[in-house]
Design a protein around this motif. Structure first.
Motif, PDB file in Angstrom:
ATOM      1  N   GLN A   7       7.346  -1.675  -1.706  1.00 22.48           N
ATOM      2  CA  GLN A   7       6.841  -0.498  -1.007  1.00 22.48           C
ATOM      3  C   GLN A   7       6.956   0.767  -1.852  1.00 22.48           C
ATOM      4  OE1 GLN A   7       8.719  -0.140   2.809  1.00 22.48           O
ATOM      5  NE2 GLN A   7       7.731  -1.965   3.647  1.00 22.48           N
ATOM      6  N   SER A  98      -4.692   2.185  -0.259  1.00 17.69           N
ATOM      7  CA  SER A  98      -4.121   2.671   0.996  1.00 17.69           C
ATOM      8  C   SER A  98      -3.051   1.711   1.486  1.00 17.69           C
ATOM      9  CB  SER A  98      -5.226   2.797   2.050  1.00 17.69           C
ATOM     10  OG  SER A  98      -4.680   3.049   3.315  1.00 17.69           O
ATOM     11  N   LYS A  99      -1.936   2.236   1.984  1.00 18.73           N
ATOM     12  CA  LYS A  99      -0.847   1.383   2.462  1.00 18.73           C
ATOM     13  C   LYS A  99      -1.258   0.619   3.713  1.00 18.73           C
ATOM     14  CE  LYS A  99       4.051   1.379   3.705  1.00 18.73           C
ATOM     15  NZ  LYS A  99       3.889   0.579   4.915  1.00 18.73           N
ATOM     16  N   THR A 100      -2.104   1.221   4.523  1.00 18.11           N
ATOM     17  CA  THR A 100      -2.551   0.552   5.749  1.00 18.11           C
ATOM     18  C   THR A 100      -4.012   0.135   5.581  1.00 18.11           C
ATOM     19  OG1 THR A 100      -3.005   2.748   6.690  1.00 18.11           O
ATOM     20  CG2 THR A 100      -0.891   1.712   7.228  1.00 18.11           C
ATOM     21  N   ARG A 101      -4.924   0.891   6.110  1.00 17.33           N
ATOM     22  CA  ARG A 101      -6.350   0.594   6.009  1.00 17.33           C
ATOM     23  C   ARG A 101      -7.101   1.915   6.054  1.00 17.33           C
ATOM     24  NH1 ARG A 101      -7.710  -4.551   7.434  1.00 17.33           N
ATOM     25  NH2 ARG A 101      -9.751  -3.892   8.118  1.00 17.33           N
ATOM     26  N   ASN A 253       2.430  -6.535  11.841  1.00 18.57           N
ATOM     27  CA  ASN A 253       1.908  -5.497  10.950  1.00 18.57           C
ATOM     28  C   ASN A 253       0.383  -5.542  10.881  1.00 18.57           C
ATOM     29  OD1 ASN A 253       4.503  -4.662  10.385  1.00 18.57           O
ATOM     30  ND2 ASN A 253       4.648  -5.789   8.467  1.00 18.57           N
ATOM     31  N   THR A 256      -1.016  -4.084  14.158  1.00 13.82           N
ATOM     32  CA  THR A 256      -0.763  -2.642  14.205  1.00 13.82           C
ATOM     33  C   THR A 256      -1.716  -1.900  13.283  1.00 13.82           C
ATOM     34  OG1 THR A 256       1.574  -2.965  14.738  1.00 13.82           O
ATOM     35  CG2 THR A 256       0.956  -0.844  13.788  1.00 13.82           C
ATOM     36  N   ALA A 257      -1.935  -2.452  12.074  1.00 14.98           N
ATOM     37  CA  ALA A 257      -2.834  -1.812  11.121  1.00 14.98           C
ATOM     38  C   ALA A 257      -4.267  -1.783  11.640  1.00 14.98           C
ATOM     39  CB  ALA A 257      -2.778  -2.541   9.781  1.00 14.98           C
ATOM     40  N   GLY A 260      -4.461   0.580  14.704  1.00 13.59           N
ATOM     41  CA  GLY A 260      -4.182   1.961  14.316  1.00 13.59           C
ATOM     42  C   GLY A 260      -5.297   2.604  13.522  1.00 13.59           C
ATOM     43  N   THR A 261      -6.145   1.790  12.895  1.00 13.74           N
ATOM     44  CA  THR A 261      -7.226   2.313  12.062  1.00 13.74           C
ATOM     45  C   THR A 261      -8.570   2.274  12.767  1.00 13.74           C
ATOM     46  OG1 THR A 261      -6.057   1.541  10.099  1.00 13.74           O
ATOM     47  CG2 THR A 261      -8.383   2.099   9.834  1.00 13.74           C
ATOM     48  N   VAL A 278      -7.009  -7.678   4.879  1.00 14.50           N
ATOM     49  CA  VAL A 278      -5.552  -7.655   4.984  1.00 14.50           C
ATOM     50  C   VAL A 278      -4.943  -8.743   4.100  1.00 14.50           C
ATOM     51  CG1 VAL A 278      -3.594  -7.876   6.551  1.00 14.50           C
ATOM     52  CG2 VAL A 278      -5.670  -6.702   7.314  1.00 14.50           C
ATOM     53  N   ARG A 285       0.107  -7.453  -3.342  1.00 11.38           N
ATOM     54  CA  ARG A 285       0.942  -6.277  -3.106  1.00 11.38           C
ATOM     55  C   ARG A 285       1.991  -6.054  -4.188  1.00 11.38           C
ATOM     56  NH1 ARG A 285       2.734 -10.634  -0.692  1.00 11.38           N
ATOM     57  NH2 ARG A 285       4.930 -11.045  -0.298  1.00 11.38           N
TER      58      ARG A 285
END
Length: 318
Positions: A7, A98-101, A253, A256-257, A260-261, A278, A285
């Motif tokens: 991370q 991007s850490k998420t999306r 995760n 949630t991603a 959340g996006t 994903v 990663r």
């Protein structure tokens, strides 16, 4: 608390990205290196010698053997695009780093595109990720579970019978107690008929599978895989079973991603690409800085994909 090295890795900073890919000439040089790392090869006959010329603003190579002409992006995912290479590369950077999306609406604002162009580019790039991951089975210690994307619609069926729910198999390859690689594959159902082709594609010959006792997963035993069943209870207790701890974390995760996006998307139509994005990023990663050049190579090896192909309702199943 110990610092998580994955991370906290530096990755590819925006200033470094702009320094490396900030002009069309730099982007073109990167595409040439990705497409022909050992020098030009004619896509028609494989010859190694060509003459270069420009027509308008486009650069072409004409094979000296068969006289076939090709541009830098012809025959690739970027074929027929009128967008500057810098916009393509910025979209690649934002999606991979991007850490998420990043949603198509945010991509539109940051890259400077129309919403339709941003949506199309995002789905093209996700399709390249899907194709890159499709032929990479999991090895060794593999934990699998059934999962769903989507929720019930107003006035529709509730629970697993909802028309808006897409079933998919979540699988993680473990090594020394830690997750290494994942696969998220949409399926028609969790029947033997649907899971057999999934196992053919998703599991390597050396896979040792652990599942939660879902009847359909018995197909892996019938196919000759070593198969262990660990019964997981319902609710919170089931999520804390050690055999599936990391798989549940990854699934949490993932969902949630997505929620959340994206406020909403057509799960049945596009779930395979959103899941593949994903999966692609998770499996790479460990080295975020190299993800951009590696993905550029993947794009150069992906065949053209028209808007009709992108928007066509994919047949869910493996």
């Amino acid at each position: 608390m110990a610092i998580n090295g994955i991370q906290f890795q530096q990755g590819l900073s925006l200033p470094r990205f702009m320094e490396t890919y900030g002009t069309d000439a730099q982007c073109a040089a990167a595409l040439i290196q990705a497409r022909w790392p050992s020098g030009f090869r004619c896509p028609a006959c494989g010859a190694a010698h060509a003459s270069e010329f420009t027509r308008g603003t486009l650069r072409y190579w004409q094979c000296r053997g068969c006289r076939h002409q090709t541009s830098l992006t012809s025959g690739t995912l970027m074929a027929h695009s009128r967008l500057p290479l810098t916009q393509w590369f910025l979209a690649i950077y934002l999606i991979t780093q991007s850490k998420t999306r990043i949603a198509a609406l945010a991509l539109r604002r940051q890259v400077g595109l129309s919403w339709r162009a941003a949506w199309f580019i995002k789905h093209k790039l996700m399709e390249a990720m899907r194709q890159r991951e499709a032929g990479r089975p999991l090895h060794g210690d593999v934990r699998i579970d059934d999962a769903y994307l989507g929720g019930e619609r107003t006035g529709g069926k509730a629970g697993r019978g909802s028309e808006n729910k897409v079933p998919f198999v979540a699988a993680v390859e473990m090594r020394e107690g830690r997750p290494q690689r994942v696969r998220f594959d949409p399926v028609n159902s969790f029947s033997f008929a649907s899971l057999r082709p999934w196992a053919d594609k998703a599991l390597a010959a050396d896979a040792v599978v652990t599942s939660d006792g879902l009847l359909g997963f018995e197909v892996v035993s019938r196919m000759g895989f070593e198969h262990q069943v660990v019964i997981a209870g319902k609710g919170r207790a089931g999520c804390e079973v050690s055999a599936f701890k990391w798989l549940n974390v990854i699934l949490g995760n993932l969902k949630t991603a997505l929620t959340g996006t994206h406020h909403a998307f057509a799960f049945a139509k596009y779930a395979h690409r959103y899941l593949a994005e994903v999966q692609y990023r998770f499996n790479r990663r460990f080295d975020l800085a190299s993800m951009v050049p590696r993905f550029i190579t993947a794009i150069m090896q992906t065949a053209p994909c028209s808007r009709r192909q992108i928007q066509y309702v994919a047949e869910i199943g493996t």
